[in-house]
Design a protein around this motif. Structure first.
Motif, PDB file in Angstrom:
ATOM      1  N   ASP A 104       1.010  -1.182  -0.086  1.00  0.00           N
ATOM      2  CA  ASP A 104       0.028   0.189   0.008  1.00  0.00           C
ATOM      3  C   ASP A 104       0.849   1.225   0.084  1.00  0.00           C
ATOM      4  OD1 ASP A 104      -2.371  -1.612   0.156  1.00  0.00           O
ATOM      5  OD2 ASP A 104      -2.730  -1.172   2.080  1.00  0.00           O
ATOM      6  N   HIS A 134      -6.723  -0.395   1.557  1.00  0.00           N
ATOM      7  CA  HIS A 134      -6.499  -1.393   0.594  1.00  0.00           C
ATOM      8  C   HIS A 134      -7.310  -0.840  -0.710  1.00  0.00           C
ATOM      9  CE1 HIS A 134      -4.166  -4.017   2.936  1.00  0.00           C
ATOM     10  NE2 HIS A 134      -5.174  -4.828   3.286  1.00  0.00           N
ATOM     11  N   ALA A 176      -5.568   1.950  -2.660  1.00  0.00           N
ATOM     12  CA  ALA A 176      -4.605   1.168  -3.563  1.00  0.00           C
ATOM     13  C   ALA A 176      -5.127   0.588  -4.560  1.00  0.00           C
ATOM     14  CB  ALA A 176      -3.586   0.126  -2.387  1.00  0.00           C
TER      15      ALA A 176
END
Length: 515
Positions: free
Chosen positions: A167, A211, A214
């Motif tokens: 990330d 997440h 990303a």
């Protein structure tokens, strides 16, 4: 009075004797014909080894399995024993594969890194696992398969840290580089981040938000150039297909020969008779694919200088991007962002239609790459045909056809072939690679082809075990025709080895030691 302590001791001993359970019969009695078969076959050089083994289930259950299976031959007998007993290591013997893999994780783990001035390394905020050998830094797609083994060995904290590293890379650079070196900042690798994120042991909202951010940034990286591709046919990693739909290819934004393979790339360009910059671009794109190198990318399978990766629309990449779009849609829905969920669900549907139209060959029963120059599917058969099964994009009838093709052309004595062609390139026959064994196994299982999936897994375990017995190492790749270490490529065979450890560890969990 002096006899009283002795009398009390004798009473205590008698009482203990009455309370103690009767000892079980010795192994020769408990396991009868199984015990005799193991000892007669000289399965272990020291007869005491099996006599000291501990059954994993009740003896009656072990013998019921023995009577049901009736294993014939040394290999089948050894596999049966390893499934049903914990066998002690013999003096001077190597550790088992499980033990060896567990011991390798600390050796392959590196601490958080702040590079010194002038270093090509990229900063890493958390500890991470490297593949091993010449691969001294974290690599993108390798890490997914490594994490599978870390998960099986209970290394959740290390998985979480590696995901934080990924990330962080996306936050800094907009994508996950091929590896954590400055010379890898022109390219990525097969996009497994969405699948990695599903392995995260943490389920809090903040981690989920990181997440998702990303994954959306990574998707934007792969789709950069979409507007230009609609006009010009291709731009960066995006390709316009003949019907106007968009799919993706491998690419590298940087020019020139690769830093890590400068001498080799210059020699390949000189031998090609083509503009050097185009050859460098195709070599770099081949490195982004992870299949560096394979007949998939070559005009002439016998000549690396005919590489033309940027002309190929690969089925594996587009399958992974479909899975990424589906994952983003799901995560957006979970976060309450319905507009985002609808957008990415629509993108996934459009990609699925394009894959079905352009990358499926019904007459040959396989998924294929597509060649932009010839404007038709590539004739190269490869294990990449299993990716639509792995991500769940294939129809049941397509999965059955692919399973038939695997049995006919890709199944080798020691696992799954990468391609049926023997070219000297490392991503061709006779080499098999851990990630492709996993892709095939999981894809076939998903569609009910469990027998074939098990054959591949057990054959792979046999190959890894045979090479471990002869070398004491876990290797980057294997010769699946000869159950031996692999070869080919631009560098010597590497040991370590992250993704082999990961996939082998999970197969051991599911199928047991195959010795």
């Amino acid at each position: 009075m002096r006899l009283r302590p002795l009398a009390l001791a004798l009473v205590a001993l008698a009482t203990m004797g009455q309370a103690a359970p009767s000892p079980q019969p010795p192994p020769q009695v408990l396991f009868g014909p199984l015990f005799e078969a193991v000892q007669a076959a000289r399965l272990y050089p020291d007869s005491k080894t099996f006599a000291d083994a501990t059954p994993r289930e009740a003896p009656d259950a072990v013998m019921a399995a023995w009577r049901a299976e009736q294993p014939q031959g040394t290999a089948a007998l050894r596999a049966f024993v390893n499934r049903h007993f914990v066998v002690p290591a013999e003096p001077g013997a190597r550790p088992s594969l499980r033990e060896h893999i567990a011991a390798l994780w600390p050796q392959l783990t590196r601490p958080a890194l702040t590079p010194p001035p002038g270093s090509s390394a990229l900063a890493m905020p958390q500890p991470y696992v490297v593949p091993g050998g010449r691969f001294r830094e974290i690599y993108y797609w390798d890490s997914y398969f490594t994490m599978l083994g870390l998960k099986a060995d209970g290394q959740d904290a290390l998985i979480a840290g590696m995901l934080d590293d990924f990330d962080s890379l996306v936050a800094r650079y907009g994508f996950v580089p091929n590896g954590t070196r400055t010379y890898y900042l022109g390219r990525s690798q097969p996009p497994f981040l969405a699948l990695m994120a599903d392995l995260d042991p943490r389920h809090d909202a903040a981690t989920a938000a990181r997440h998702l951010a990303a994954l959306r940034a990574e998707h934007a990286f792969w789709m950069k150039g979409a507007a230009a591709a609609r006009k010009n046919g291709a731009s960066a990693r995006v390709v316009r297909m003949p019907d106007g739909s968009l799919l993706n290819r491998y690419w590298d934004d940087a020019p020139g020969p690769r830093d890590e393979s400068w001498r080799e790339d210059v020699a390949t360009a000189r031998a090609s008779g083509r503009p050097a910059e185009q050859v460098y671009k195709d070599l770099r794109a081949g490195a982004e694919s992870g299949w560096d190198y394979s007949s998939r990318w070559l005009g002439d399978p016998a000549r690396l200088e005919t590489i033309r990766t940027t002309q190929i629309v690969p089925v594996d990449l587009n399958s992974l991007l479909w899975a990424q779009e589906k994952a983003i849609a799901r995560r957006c829905a979970e976060a309450g962002d319905q507009a985002c969920a609808a957008d990415f669900a629509a993108q996934a549907d459009a990609r699925a239609r394009a894959i079905q139209r352009w990358l499926w060959l019904p007459a040959q029963g396989r998924f294929a790459d597509w060649d932009r120059e010839t404007r038709q599917a590539s004739p190269r058969v490869s294990a990449a045909t299993l990716y639509p099964l792995f991500v769940g994009l294939a129809r049941p009838d397509q999965a059955q056809a692919v399973a038939r093709l695997v049995r006919a052309q890709l199944l080798a004595p020691g696992g799954l072939r990468t391609t049926p062609l023997r070219t000297g390139q490392q991503w061709d026959d006779p080499n098999g690679w851990a990630p492709l064994q996993w892709i095939a196994h999981e894809g076939l299982l998903r569609y009910g082809e469990g027998d074939l999936a098990a054959i591949i897994a057990r054959a792979w375990l046999g190959t890894v075990q045979a090479a471990y017995d002869s070398t004491g190492k876990m290797l980057e790749k294997y010769d699946v025709e000869a159950h031996a270490p692999g070869g080919g490529g631009e560098y010597p065979l590497q040991d370590g080895f992250g993704w082999t450890n990961g996939v082998t560890r999970v197969f051991l969990e599911r199928y047991g030691d195959q010795r």
